[in-house]
Design a protein around this motif. Structure first.
Motif, PDB file in Angstrom:
ATOM      1  N   THR A  17       0.815  -1.071   0.005  1.00  6.08           N
ATOM      2  CA  THR A  17       0.091  -0.014  -0.198  1.00  6.08           C
ATOM      3  C   THR A  17       0.871   1.167   0.251  1.00  6.08           C
ATOM      4  N   GLN A  18       2.009   0.904   0.412  1.00  5.75           N
ATOM      5  CA  GLN A  18       2.937   2.303   0.396  1.00  5.75           C
ATOM      6  C   GLN A  18       4.383   1.897  -0.179  1.00  5.75           C
ATOM      7  N   CYS A  19       4.934   3.005  -0.630  1.00  8.96           N
ATOM      8  CA  CYS A  19       6.417   2.892  -1.216  1.00  8.96           C
ATOM      9  C   CYS A  19       7.258   4.173  -0.987  1.00  8.96           C
ATOM     10  N   VAL A  20       8.523   4.021  -0.756  1.00  8.05           N
ATOM     11  CA  VAL A  20       9.324   4.959  -0.968  1.00  8.05           C
ATOM     12  C   VAL A  20      10.325   5.001  -2.018  1.00  8.05           C
ATOM     13  N   ASP A  21      10.726   5.974  -2.786  1.00 15.60           N
ATOM     14  CA  ASP A  21      11.759   5.867  -3.457  1.00 15.60           C
ATOM     15  C   ASP A  21      12.870   6.701  -3.112  1.00 15.60           C
ATOM     16  N   PHE A  22      14.021   6.246  -3.525  1.00 15.49           N
ATOM     17  CA  PHE A  22      15.326   6.779  -2.954  1.00 15.49           C
ATOM     18  C   PHE A  22      15.840   7.305  -4.506  1.00 15.49           C
ATOM     19  N   PHE A  23      16.188   8.537  -4.790  1.00 11.39           N
ATOM     20  CA  PHE A  23      16.878   8.902  -6.154  1.00 11.39           C
ATOM     21  C   PHE A  23      18.083   9.864  -5.920  1.00 11.39           C
ATOM     22  N   LEU A  24      18.928   9.752  -7.066  1.00 11.42           N
ATOM     23  CA  LEU A  24      19.905  10.380  -7.339  1.00 11.42           C
ATOM     24  C   LEU A  24      19.769  11.500  -8.420  1.00 11.42           C
ATOM     25  N   ARG A  25      19.937  12.680  -8.222  1.00 12.04           N
ATOM     26  CA  ARG A  25      19.469  13.938  -9.416  1.00 12.04           C
ATOM     27  C   ARG A  25      20.816  13.970 -10.069  1.00 12.04           C
ATOM     28  N   GLU A  26      20.708  14.566 -11.457  1.00 10.17           N
ATOM     29  CA  GLU A  26      21.780  14.967 -12.105  1.00 10.17           C
ATOM     30  C   GLU A  26      22.777  15.868 -11.325  1.00 10.17           C
ATOM     31  N   ASP A  27      22.602  16.742 -10.587  1.00 11.61           N
ATOM     32  CA  ASP A  27      23.267  17.649  -9.967  1.00 11.61           C
ATOM     33  C   ASP A  27      24.306  16.940  -8.792  1.00 11.61           C
ATOM     34  N   GLY A  28      23.979  15.369  -8.690  1.00 11.24           N
ATOM     35  CA  GLY A  28      24.618  14.627  -7.479  1.00 11.24           C
ATOM     36  C   GLY A  28      24.086  14.817  -6.204  1.00 11.24           C
ATOM     37  N   THR A  29      22.860  15.332  -6.001  1.00  6.78           N
ATOM     38  CA  THR A  29      22.281  15.212  -4.815  1.00  6.78           C
ATOM     39  C   THR A  29      21.292  14.224  -4.660  1.00  6.78           C
ATOM     40  N   PHE A  30      20.835  13.861  -3.589  1.00  7.61           N
ATOM     41  CA  PHE A  30      20.077  12.859  -3.270  1.00  7.61           C
ATOM     42  C   PHE A  30      18.668  13.256  -2.601  1.00  7.61           C
ATOM     43  N   SER A  31      17.374  12.495  -2.537  1.00 10.98           N
ATOM     44  CA  SER A  31      16.560  12.565  -2.209  1.00 10.98           C
ATOM     45  C   SER A  31      15.317  11.493  -2.270  1.00 10.98           C
ATOM     46  N   PHE A  32      14.289  11.650  -1.849  1.00 14.64           N
ATOM     47  CA  PHE A  32      13.390  10.498  -1.580  1.00 14.64           C
ATOM     48  C   PHE A  32      12.076  11.044  -1.896  1.00 14.64           C
ATOM     49  N   GLU A  33      10.829  10.220  -2.027  1.00 18.63           N
ATOM     50  CA  GLU A  33       9.494  10.575  -2.211  1.00 18.63           C
ATOM     51  C   GLU A  33       8.752   9.219  -1.579  1.00 18.63           C
ATOM     52  N   GLN A  34       7.629   9.742  -1.153  1.00 17.50           N
ATOM     53  CA  GLN A  34       6.719   8.688  -0.606  1.00 17.50           C
ATOM     54  C   GLN A  34       5.505   8.645  -1.632  1.00 17.50           C
ATOM     55  N   TYR A  35       5.078   7.319  -1.878  1.00 15.28           N
ATOM     56  CA  TYR A  35       3.893   7.248  -2.827  1.00 15.28           C
ATOM     57  C   TYR A  35       2.865   6.095  -2.045  1.00 15.28           C
ATOM     58  N   ARG A  36       1.584   6.378  -2.623  1.00 15.08           N
ATOM     59  CA  ARG A  36       0.606   5.423  -1.828  1.00 15.08           C
ATOM     60  C   ARG A  36       0.324   4.378  -3.020  1.00 15.08           C
ATOM     61  N   GLY A  37      -0.130   3.048  -2.908  1.00 11.84           N
ATOM     62  CA  GLY A  37      -0.385   2.174  -4.135  1.00 11.84           C
ATOM     63  C   GLY A  37      -1.921   2.389  -4.193  1.00 11.84           C
ATOM     64  N   GLU A  38      -2.198   2.907  -5.399  1.00 16.90           N
ATOM     65  CA  GLU A  38      -3.750   3.169  -5.819  1.00 16.90           C
ATOM     66  C   GLU A  38      -3.657   3.139  -7.429  1.00 16.90           C
ATOM     67  N   TYR A  39      -4.209   2.211  -7.902  1.00 21.90           N
ATOM     68  CA  TYR A  39      -4.434   2.362  -9.423  1.00 21.90           C
ATOM     69  C   TYR A  39      -5.496   3.158  -9.902  1.00 21.90           C
ATOM     70  N   ASP A  40      -5.030   4.139 -10.717  1.00 28.46           N
ATOM     71  CA  ASP A  40      -5.789   5.152 -11.147  1.00 28.46           C
ATOM     72  C   ASP A  40      -6.278   4.710 -12.630  1.00 28.46           C
ATOM     73  N   GLY A  41      -5.761   3.775 -12.987  1.00 27.74           N
ATOM     74  CA  GLY A  41      -6.001   3.481 -14.560  1.00 27.74           C
ATOM     75  C   GLY A  41      -4.559   3.865 -15.524  1.00 27.74           C
ATOM     76  N   ALA A  42      -3.872   4.716 -14.980  1.00 21.07           N
ATOM     77  CA  ALA A  42      -2.744   5.225 -15.698  1.00 21.07           C
ATOM     78  C   ALA A  42      -1.423   4.678 -14.806  1.00 21.07           C
ATOM     79  N   THR A  43      -1.271   4.677 -13.566  1.00 19.71           N
ATOM     80  CA  THR A  43      -0.186   4.127 -12.851  1.00 19.71           C
ATOM     81  C   THR A  43      -0.627   3.752 -11.614  1.00 19.71           C
ATOM     82  N   ARG A  44       0.129   2.753 -10.825  1.00 20.91           N
ATOM     83  CA  ARG A  44      -0.324   2.361  -9.500  1.00 20.91           C
ATOM     84  C   ARG A  44       0.018   3.018  -8.494  1.00 20.91           C
ATOM     85  N   TRP A  45       1.246   3.664  -8.541  1.00 16.33           N
ATOM     86  CA  TRP A  45       1.781   4.622  -7.438  1.00 16.33           C
ATOM     87  C   TRP A  45       1.314   6.222  -7.612  1.00 16.33           C
ATOM     88  N   GLN A  46       0.950   6.657  -6.633  1.00 13.60           N
ATOM     89  CA  GLN A  46       0.401   8.145  -6.561  1.00 13.60           C
ATOM     90  C   GLN A  46       1.481   8.909  -5.435  1.00 13.60           C
TER      91      GLN A  46
END
Length: 79
Positions: A15-44
């Motif tokens: 039901t939930q997900c957190v992605d960790f990512f690296l940006r082009e400028d070399g910095t890092f971040s994360f984002e939280q998502y909820r699992g909910e299929y809206d017809g286009a994607t599962r993660w919101q």
């Protein structure tokens, strides 16, 4: 700015997900998502944390664990 997902942690029930990512400028971040299929994607995106910027993946993980309660039980990743 483009970013590359380095890791994705998901709750056991999917039901939930957190992605960790690296940006082009070399910095890092994360984002939280909820699992909910809206017809286009599962993660919101919850749009809470993606604008934050960190100097390392470990720093992003530390803050994510402070902000997203279920991450405290997730595996510790190093990058």
């Amino acid at each position: 700015m483009r970013s590359t997902v380095l890791a994705s942690l998901e709750t056991e029930d999917g039901t939930q997900c957190v992605d960790f990512f690296l940006r082009e400028d070399g910095t890092f971040s994360f984002e939280q998502y909820r699992g909910e299929y809206d017809g286009a994607t599962r993660w919101q995106s919850l749009g809470k944390y993606g604008q934050l910027s960190f100097g390392s993946g470990q720093e992003a993980l530390r803050v994510a664990k402070q902000q997203v309660s279920w991450l405290s039980q997730a595996e510790v990743w190093r990058w």
